[in-house]
Design a protein around this motif. Sequence first.
Motif, PDB file in Angstrom:
ATOM      1  N   LYS A 183     -16.507  10.621  -6.594  1.00 12.99           N
ATOM      2  CA  LYS A 183     -15.549  10.301  -7.647  1.00 12.99           C
ATOM      3  C   LYS A 183     -14.119  10.647  -7.227  1.00 12.99           C
ATOM      4  CE  LYS A 183     -18.591  10.520 -11.676  1.00 12.99           C
ATOM      5  NZ  LYS A 183     -18.809  11.117 -13.016  1.00 12.99           N
ATOM      6  N   ALA A 184     -13.954  11.740  -6.506  1.00 18.59           N
ATOM      7  CA  ALA A 184     -12.616  12.107  -6.033  1.00 18.59           C
ATOM      8  C   ALA A 184     -12.095  11.069  -5.055  1.00 18.59           C
ATOM      9  CB  ALA A 184     -12.645  13.491  -5.388  1.00 18.59           C
ATOM     10  N   LEU A 185     -12.954  10.639  -4.119  1.00 17.48           N
ATOM     11  CA  LEU A 185     -12.549   9.623  -3.149  1.00 17.48           C
ATOM     12  C   LEU A 185     -12.214   8.294  -3.820  1.00 17.48           C
ATOM     13  CD1 LEU A 185     -14.917   9.987  -0.048  1.00 17.48           C
ATOM     14  CD2 LEU A 185     -12.420   9.966  -0.026  1.00 17.48           C
ATOM     15  N   THR A 186     -13.044   7.882  -4.762  1.00 16.33           N
ATOM     16  CA  THR A 186     -12.803   6.611  -5.443  1.00 16.33           C
ATOM     17  C   THR A 186     -11.480   6.634  -6.196  1.00 16.33           C
ATOM     18  OG1 THR A 186     -15.172   6.173  -5.675  1.00 16.33           O
ATOM     19  CG2 THR A 186     -13.697   5.024  -7.176  1.00 16.33           C
ATOM     20  N   ALA A 187     -11.201   7.732  -6.875  1.00 16.84           N
ATOM     21  CA  ALA A 187      -9.953   7.837  -7.627  1.00 16.84           C
ATOM     22  C   ALA A 187      -8.746   7.790  -6.704  1.00 16.84           C
ATOM     23  CB  ALA A 187      -9.951   9.127  -8.446  1.00 16.84           C
ATOM     24  N   ALA A 188      -8.799   8.508  -5.593  1.00 16.36           N
ATOM     25  CA  ALA A 188      -7.675   8.525  -4.652  1.00 16.36           C
ATOM     26  C   ALA A 188      -7.468   7.142  -4.039  1.00 16.36           C
ATOM     27  CB  ALA A 188      -7.907   9.571  -3.568  1.00 16.36           C
ATOM     28  N   ARG A 189      -8.556   6.476  -3.687  1.00 16.15           N
ATOM     29  CA  ARG A 189      -8.448   5.127  -3.120  1.00 16.15           C
ATOM     30  C   ARG A 189      -7.882   4.140  -4.140  1.00 16.15           C
ATOM     31  NH1 ARG A 189     -14.432   5.435  -0.474  1.00 16.15           N
ATOM     32  NH2 ARG A 189     -13.877   5.859   1.695  1.00 16.15           N
ATOM     33  N   ASP A 190      -8.372   4.226  -5.376  1.00 10.48           N
ATOM     34  CA  ASP A 190      -7.888   3.311  -6.413  1.00 10.48           C
ATOM     35  C   ASP A 190      -6.403   3.527  -6.681  1.00 10.48           C
ATOM     36  OD1 ASP A 190     -10.416   2.266  -6.621  1.00 10.48           O
ATOM     37  OD2 ASP A 190     -10.914   3.279  -8.503  1.00 10.48           O
ATOM     38  N   ALA A 191      -5.970   4.774  -6.647  1.00  6.46           N
ATOM     39  CA  ALA A 191      -4.557   5.060  -6.877  1.00  6.46           C
ATOM     40  C   ALA A 191      -3.689   4.445  -5.789  1.00  6.46           C
ATOM     41  CB  ALA A 191      -4.333   6.567  -6.942  1.00  6.46           C
ATOM     42  N   VAL A 192      -4.115   4.589  -4.551  1.00  5.68           N
ATOM     43  CA  VAL A 192      -3.364   4.013  -3.437  1.00  5.68           C
ATOM     44  C   VAL A 192      -3.345   2.490  -3.527  1.00  5.68           C
ATOM     45  CG1 VAL A 192      -3.531   3.589  -0.940  1.00  5.68           C
ATOM     46  CG2 VAL A 192      -3.577   5.925  -1.818  1.00  5.68           C
ATOM     47  N   ALA A 193      -4.458   1.912  -3.941  1.00  3.49           N
ATOM     48  CA  ALA A 193      -4.533   0.456  -4.053  1.00  3.49           C
ATOM     49  C   ALA A 193      -3.615  -0.082  -5.144  1.00  3.49           C
ATOM     50  CB  ALA A 193      -5.967   0.029  -4.327  1.00  3.49           C
ATOM     51  N   SER A 194      -3.202   0.785  -6.075  1.00  2.20           N
ATOM     52  CA  SER A 194      -2.311   0.361  -7.158  1.00  2.20           C
ATOM     53  C   SER A 194      -0.853   0.299  -6.736  1.00  2.20           C
ATOM     54  CB  SER A 194      -2.450   1.333  -8.344  1.00  2.20           C
ATOM     55  OG  SER A 194      -3.769   1.362  -8.842  1.00  2.20           O
ATOM     56  N   ILE A 195      -0.539   0.862  -5.560  1.00  4.11           N
ATOM     57  CA  ILE A 195       0.855   0.940  -5.111  1.00  4.11           C
ATOM     58  C   ILE A 195       1.161  -0.230  -4.190  1.00  4.11           C
ATOM     59  CG2 ILE A 195       2.560   2.394  -3.952  1.00  4.11           C
ATOM     60  CD1 ILE A 195       0.620   4.768  -4.444  1.00  4.11           C
ATOM     61  N   SER A 196       2.307  -0.852  -4.379  1.00  4.05           N
ATOM     62  CA  SER A 196       2.725  -1.928  -3.489  1.00  4.05           C
ATOM     63  C   SER A 196       4.187  -1.741  -3.106  1.00  4.05           C
ATOM     64  CB  SER A 196       2.518  -3.296  -4.142  1.00  4.05           C
ATOM     65  OG  SER A 196       3.272  -3.409  -5.326  1.00  4.05           O
ATOM     66  N   PHE A 197       4.531  -2.236  -1.918  1.00  6.34           N
ATOM     67  CA  PHE A 197       5.873  -2.102  -1.368  1.00  6.34           C
ATOM     68  C   PHE A 197       6.470  -3.490  -1.138  1.00  6.34           C
ATOM     69  CE2 PHE A 197       5.888   2.442  -0.268  1.00  6.34           C
ATOM     70  CZ  PHE A 197       4.534   2.730  -0.397  1.00  6.34           C
ATOM     71  N   SER A 198       7.696  -3.677  -1.592  1.00  4.35           N
ATOM     72  CA  SER A 198       8.432  -4.897  -1.282  1.00  4.35           C
ATOM     73  C   SER A 198       9.275  -4.619  -0.053  1.00  4.35           C
ATOM     74  CB  SER A 198       9.319  -5.295  -2.459  1.00  4.35           C
ATOM     75  OG  SER A 198       8.545  -5.622  -3.588  1.00  4.35           O
ATOM     76  N   VAL A 199       9.035  -5.388   1.001  1.00  3.84           N
ATOM     77  CA  VAL A 199       9.713  -5.162   2.273  1.00  3.84           C
ATOM     78  C   VAL A 199      10.502  -6.405   2.659  1.00  3.84           C
ATOM     79  CG1 VAL A 199       9.421  -4.529   4.696  1.00  3.84           C
ATOM     80  CG2 VAL A 199       7.839  -3.638   2.971  1.00  3.84           C
ATOM     81  N   GLU A 200      11.815  -6.308   2.549  1.00  2.00           N
ATOM     82  CA  GLU A 200      12.704  -7.405   2.920  1.00  2.00           C
ATOM     83  C   GLU A 200      12.259  -8.735   2.315  1.00  2.00           C
ATOM     84  OE1 GLU A 200      12.975  -7.305   7.190  1.00  2.00           O
ATOM     85  OE2 GLU A 200      14.514  -5.752   7.134  1.00  2.00           O
ATOM     86  N   GLY A 201      11.875  -8.683   1.026  1.00  2.00           N
ATOM     87  CA  GLY A 201      11.493  -9.881   0.317  1.00  2.00           C
ATOM     88  C   GLY A 201      10.057 -10.311   0.496  1.00  2.00           C
TER      89      GLY A 201
END
Length: 404
Positions: free
Chosen positions: A381-399
């Motif tokens: 459960k700890a691993l799944t939560a950490a992975r899901d959190a990271v998957a929620s983040i996105s970066f806009s890079v030079e458009g």
Amino acid sequence: MRIVAVGTNRPCHYRLIDSGHEVYLAIQDDRVIESDRSRYAGILSIDAEEGKLLDNSSFPNDVDAVTYFHDAYAQTAVNIADRARVPHRVDLEIAARFRDKAATRKIISTIEPGHVAHRVIPSTASDAEALAIALPVGFPCIAKPLTSEASMGVTFASDKVTLANAIKVARAGSENGSCIVEEHLVGPEFSVESLSIDGLHYILAVTEKFTYPGTAVECGHVIPASIPEEDQVALAHAASEVLTKLGLLNGPSHSEFILTDKGPRLIESHDRMGGDRIGLLVELATGIDYTGLVARLGVGLKIPPEAIVAKSTAAAAVWFAKAELDTRGVIRAIDGLDSARCIAFVDRVEVLKKPGSTIGPLEGSFDRTALAVAVAPVAEKALTAARDAVASISFSVEGIRACS
């Protein structure tokens, strides 16, 4: 106490400050952060490569202790302690055994965890000579700088062509142009976190490690490792063997292993806390104040036996994000942080590359872009939560949208 703390690992420094000690930070000018000016009693400029203070005029009087919490600063800490004429707890010979991968391999070659085929490539060897020296290791294999961190300069090889290139990369990332080539061990990866006191090694946790495919760069860790009890015991025993052989008496250690079909085999060991927030995972999973104990031991304060006993049996995980880019670019915006922090069991989310930072293909740990830490009743459960959190983040890079 009036203490000079050399180098990084500010959490250890903060524990000392919060305990009422007067702490001066000795660090390179380009590593000073804004909060340092308010947290420390003073800041001293050092040249870490030369191992010396750059300006003696601001050095405090009546220093009680000089300490360090990252292996790169051992020599500098000794030099500053000599300058202050105070005793220190640094054994440079032992520190060198941990920092130099060739020295580590030589010393532990007679114990089971050290049975790893390897060859050391001297800085004087030509490219052809280097390849000839390395070939007896066999394929697949891995080339590493003798002294490095964050998986920089570590490259896998499967034939003569890729090995020749791997050696060049490793030598380029080495402080002296030497490198080491080792057999590619097969099996899951783990690390053992421990604290040594007067030569006794207290095992605090066995950490399960995950890496990005085809690289040595970690994408996550979880405590406790999801393996049978006998494997946990084998890894703990192997770590104790290694630490005893290397002569560690006092301080933390982070020892990395592959659990092969012949038992644990050492990748490398460090006389410091593990990076990647592993110290935090130890604390969240066990309730042991690992950072505080390391800080106290670093300045010679006693550790009561009850402080090393686990107080909880939770699971804690960290997972990292990386940019999916083939070329380098500049981060323009970051989205999804609030959503990531709202996921059940997530303890914290940290951005490692802020807007304006340049990012690109993954070459080492410093190229990762964000992380999430989660605490749950069980590791899955700890691993799944950490992975899901990271998957929620996105970066806009030079458009261009670059998802983690």
